[in-house]
Write an enzyme that holds these catalytic residues in place. Structure first.
Site, short mmCIF file in Angstrom:
data_model
loop_
_atom_site.label_atom_id
_atom_site.label_comp_id
_atom_site.label_asym_id
_atom_site.label_seq_id
_atom_site.Cartn_x
_atom_site.Cartn_y
_atom_site.Cartn_z
CB CYS A 86 -13.35 0.83 0.44
SG CYS A 86 -11.87 1.50 -0.31
CB CYS A 95 -9.97 -0.94 0.39
SG CYS A 95 -10.25 0.73 0.97
#
Lengths: 104, 297
Positions: free
Chosen positions: A33, A30
């Site tokens: 993230c 991700c």
């Protein structure tokens, strides 16, 4: 650096903690993230009155399920064993600080 | 006073940083998030950036960033709150500091646009998502829907079809704006069901998304809805300073805006094609315009 936490440590380190705890739900694939994590690291160095942990949702799917995570990054602040506040998506370092400081 | 401040560290900003280093300008890059790389971070697979046959957005972003860092670019992690005209340039006010500069390149990009329907905000993080590569895995073997008709919507649909049991692609027109090869892949995939000439009216659920109500009156049961309906440019700081068009800074390939000393590069400017390659090109052009501007000061 904020440490990763495992499902079997969650009760002791997060739920039973005397201090507010900010948990960063993330995954290696991700991008946002990985953008957010350094900001969480930086806030963890500035706010000593709270604890900070990361949950890798790939490695700890039970925790992600338990807290109904359907979007990452998600930050959850726990206080006295309960969810105090949470935030979905990338937010600025200042906003992360505010999120955790509200629980102090 | 600096020669140049570059606002933003996506491909346009990082390309500008490389060119500004070569031009030996006294400059800094101001970025809201450390390690950022702009929207390409959300892209699972990039196969159209020359020299990289197949790469994920995060890795390509880090490659760009390393290049700019190795060239000596200085990064400031701060959020710009205001731009003010001062004698000989601009004052860039941030949350934690203030910088004076002769020129600014705005490369702050854009964010995914909201759909603006009932339920969208309530279910953010509860089944409503703007990033298929981030959140797709939470919908393994479940039903999802994608809304939109451009490249991102088609890419997201294909990505989700690998993970989910079924994917609806909802688009208000009967043809797609996105690349032909993506359209062909979408049409050939039997997990994907096209819902054309229809729009989402409401996102419905209890604690999380359960179904979509469409304008036609039809209801679709779904566990998640991924919204890919275009871009919302991060241009609000400049709305009183430079001429705009639909929220984008009005500028041609040169990056020159209606305000002397302010330049625009990447997704934030009015342009036909928003790609990594065109953002990188904009970064180079904007620095060239900055050099000309400084030379004539």
């Amino acid at each position: 650096m904020v440490k990763d936490i495992k499902t079997n440590e969650f009760q002791e380190k997060v739920i039973n903690s005397n201090k507010p705890v900010l948990v960063d739900f993330w995954a290696s694939w991700c991008g946002p993230c990985r953008m957010l994590s350094p900001a969480v690291d930086s806030v963890s160095e500035q706010v000593s009155e709270a604890e900070f942990y990361k949950v890798n949702v790939d490695e700890e799917p039970e925790l992600a399920r338990e807290f109904g995570i359907m979007s990452i990054p998600t930050l959850i602040v726990f206080k006295n064993g309960e969810i105090f506040d949470q935030s979905v998506g990338v937010i600025s370092e200042a906003d992360i600080k505010t999120l955790v400081e509200k629980a102090l | 006073m600096k020669d140049l401040i570059i606002a933003g560290s996506g491909p346009a900003g990082l390309s500008a940083a490389v060119y500004a280093s070569n031009a030996m300008l006294n400059f800094s890059v101001i970025e809201k998030f450390p390690m950022s790389g702009g929207q390409m971070l959300n892209t699972y697979e990039i196969n159209n950036y020359l020299g990289f046959e197949e790469i994920d957005g995060f890795t390509l972003g880090q490659t760009f960033r390393k290049h700019a860092e190795n060239k000596g670019a200085q990064f400031i992690n701060d959020e710009i709150t205001a731009i003010e005209k001062i004698d000989g340039g601009y004052s860039v006010k941030c949350k934690n500091g203030e910088y004076e500069t002769k020129t600014i390149i705005f490369a702050t990009g854009a964010n995914p646009k909201k759909l603006g329907v009932k339920g969208e905000a309530d279910f953010a993080g509860r089944g409503v998502s703007y990033c298929a590569t981030c959140d797709g895995n939470f919908f393994r073997d479940k039903i999802t829907a994608v809304v939109g008709g451009g490249d991102v919507a088609l890419e997201d649909t294909l990505y989700l079809a690998n993970i989910c049991s079924k994917v609806y692609l909802i688009h208000r027109r009967d043809e797609f704006r996105g690349a032909k090869y993506l359209q062909d892949k979408v049409r050939a995939n039997d997990k994907i069901e096209l819902v054309l000439k229809d729009e989402v009216d409401e996102i419905i659920g209890n604690n999380k998304v359960e179904k979509l109500k469409l304008k036609s009156g039809k209801e679709l049961e779904t566990d998640g809805v991924f919204i890919a309906v275009g871009l919302d440019p991060n241009s609000k700081l400049l709305d009183k300073t430079t001429e705009m068009e639909n929220g984008f800074i009005k500028a041609d390939e040169s990056g020159i805006t209606s305000a002397a000393g302010i330049f625009a590069a990447g997704d934030i400017r009015t342009k036909r094609l928003r790609q990594i390659s065109t953002a990188v090109s904009d970064g180079a052009n904007a620095v060239h315009s900055v050099e000309e501007y400084l030379f004539n000061l």
